[in-house]
Structures are given as structure tokens and as C-alpha cells.
Design a protein around this motif. Structure first.
Motif, PDB file in Angstrom:
ATOM      1  N   LEU A  51      71.705   2.239 136.418  1.00  0.00           N
ATOM      2  CA  LEU A  51      72.874   1.377 136.190  1.00  0.00           C
ATOM      3  C   LEU A  51      73.093   1.111 134.699  1.00  0.00           C
ATOM      4  CD1 LEU A  51      72.639  -1.278 139.088  1.00  0.00           C
ATOM      5  CD2 LEU A  51      73.668   0.990 139.130  1.00  0.00           C
ATOM      6  N   LYS A  52      72.432   1.917 133.844  1.00  0.00           N
ATOM      7  CA  LYS A  52      72.581   1.735 132.387  1.00  0.00           C
ATOM      8  C   LYS A  52      73.693   2.656 131.874  1.00  0.00           C
ATOM      9  CE  LYS A  52      68.815  -0.786 131.267  1.00  0.00           C
ATOM     10  NZ  LYS A  52      69.086  -2.165 131.577  1.00  0.00           N
ATOM     11  N   PRO A  53      74.426   2.218 130.831  1.00  0.00           N
ATOM     12  CA  PRO A  53      75.508   3.037 130.296  1.00  0.00           C
ATOM     13  C   PRO A  53      75.003   4.163 129.397  1.00  0.00           C
ATOM     14  CG  PRO A  53      75.375   0.974 129.123  1.00  0.00           C
ATOM     15  CD  PRO A  53      74.298   0.937 130.155  1.00  0.00           C
ATOM     16  N   VAL A  54      75.632   5.314 129.522  1.00  0.00           N
ATOM     17  CA  VAL A  54      75.310   6.455 128.660  1.00  0.00           C
ATOM     18  C   VAL A  54      76.584   6.792 127.873  1.00  0.00           C
ATOM     19  CG1 VAL A  54      74.502   8.847 128.613  1.00  0.00           C
ATOM     20  CG2 VAL A  54      73.742   7.313 130.450  1.00  0.00           C
ATOM     21  N   GLU A  55      76.507   6.799 126.535  1.00  0.00           N
ATOM     22  CA  GLU A  55      77.710   7.036 125.725  1.00  0.00           C
ATOM     23  C   GLU A  55      77.986   8.521 125.583  1.00  0.00           C
ATOM     24  OE1 GLU A  55      78.068   4.988 121.887  1.00  0.00           O
ATOM     25  OE2 GLU A  55      79.011   6.803 121.117  1.00  0.00           O
TER      26      GLU A  55
END
Ligand code: URA
Length: 210
Positions: free
Chosen positions: A109-113
Motif C-alpha cells: 500500500l506504499k506509493p511508488v513514483e
């Protein structure tokens, strides 16, 4: 600590209810999101600084007020944030637009740029980061990290639907950023979706299915 503004305007609440309904199809979802984002743009720009100017009307000289400084920057968090741009640009047509591309790793659920493009001269601009759903808050935090690094003159965050978990997370990491939301829902579920929320805003706006 900056404020959380819940936009209780009847038009916003009415349109949000229609937007949430599972029977609302893609075309109506787009139209409603456009209308809602115009109303949210109106609220989030409420306290922008003005400067006095001298003008000539057809009848004579007058003083008026214009929004001070360089053009406002709307920063859309990809992909669902794109859905808010048309409506906001309808209200602030000369705004500049930036994009932060983040996807959510469905396991962590972590954002990846994967993309970042901001208007130039951010130091002279009031920046408004837009994303329809504030769920875990992780994408919003990452987007605000990137935009803050460009040192805008001011920074605000706008969403339509938020939840207590996302608000707490965002406020812990960016206590100085005012948040504008149309609703604070009950909770997040185990898949990171807002309950009752409206489902996947990007899928509903673009007509895709995960
Ligand atoms: N993103 C969405 O589009 N919907 C949610 O409920 C949570 C994250």
C-alpha cells in the motif's frame, strides 16, 4: 496545525452522493467529478491573496482586485487526480498544471513514483495538490513531499473523500498543509479502500476495471 476543511455546501454533498452510487455510469461519473471539482476549486482558493489594481471601466476609473502573484499551480496525483483538473481549470483557466505519478503497490500500500513534472517558478506560486481519494494518505504524503521540495509560496491539498486514517497520517507528516475534503468517511478496509467511499475513483473515471 493547519485545518481540515469539510466542504458542507449542499451542492457538493448532493453531487457527491450521486457520484458514490454504484449505478452511476462512467459518463455521469465524469460529469459529476467535473462539477464537484469546480466547486472544490472555489473553496480551496477562497483565501488566496489579492492585490489592488487600477483599471478603466467604460464609465471611468476604478480600483479592482486581482489574485496576487504568479498563476496558481494545480498538481494532479496520477492517475485519478486528472479527473479533478477539467473542473478546476474551468474556475481558474490560467492555472498551471503539474503531475506527480505515483501508483500504489497493492501489497505494501506504499506509493511508488514513476513521473514528476511541475510548473516552473514554483517558489512564486500557490500550489494545490489534487487527488479525489485520501485513503491511507501515503500517496498524498509522497506527492506533498515532492511539491514541498519545490518550495511553493503556499501549499494546499484537495480531495473529495477522506477517512480518519488517511487524515491522521497526512496531518502527521504535513501538519502545515490545509486539507479540503467533501467528506470524512468511516474507515479503510483491509484492501486500503475507503468505506463506504465510492470504489476505485480512477477506474470509475476512466472506465477501466482493475
Ligand atoms: N483509491 C480509490 O480510488 N478508492 C479508494 O477507496 C481508495 C483509494
Amino acid at each position: 496545525m493547519a485545518e481540515v476543511h469539510v466542504v458542507a455546501h449542499p451542492l457538493v454533498q448532493h453531487k457527491l452522493t450521486l457520484l458514490r452510487k454504484k449505478t452511476t455510469g462512467t459518463a455521469d461519473f465524469r460529469r459529476l467529478l467535473g462539477e464537484l471539482s469546480a466547486l472544490m476549486a472555489y473553496e480551496v482558493t477562497r483565501d488566496l491573496p489579492l492585490r489592488e489594481v487600477a483599471i478603466e471601466t467604460p464609465v471611468g476609473p476604478a480600483f479592482g482586485q486581482l489574485i496576487d502573484g504568479k498563476k496558481v499551480a494545480f498538481i494532479a496525483v496520477l492517475r485519478a487526480g486528472i479527473g479533478l483538473l477539467d473542473g478546476m481549470l474551468g474556475v481558474v483557466p490560467s492555472a498551471r498544471v503539474g503531475h506527480v505519478g505515483l501508483y500504489r503497490d497493492e501489497e505494501t500500500l506504499k506509493p511508488v513514483e514513476y513521473y514528476l513534472r511541475l510548473p516552473r517558478d514554483m517558489r512564486d506560486r500557490d500550489a494545490i495538490v489534487v487527488d479525489p481519494m485520501l485513503a491511507t494518505g501515503n500517496s498524498a504524503i509522497a506527492a506533498l513531499d515532492r511539491v514541498k521540495a519545490a518550495k511553493p509560496r503556499s501549499l494546499r491539498f484537495v480531495c473529495l473523500v477522506s477517512c480518519p486514517e488517511g487524515l491522521a497520517n497526512l496531518r502527521e507528516h504535513h501538519p502545515d498543509v490545509p486539507i479540503f475534503t467533501a467528506a470524512i468517511d468511516e474507515r479503510l478496509n483491509e484492501r486500503g479502500y475507503i468505506v463506504p467511499g465510492l470504489g476505485d475513483a480512477g477506474d470509475r473515471y476512466f472506465g477501466t476495471k482493475a
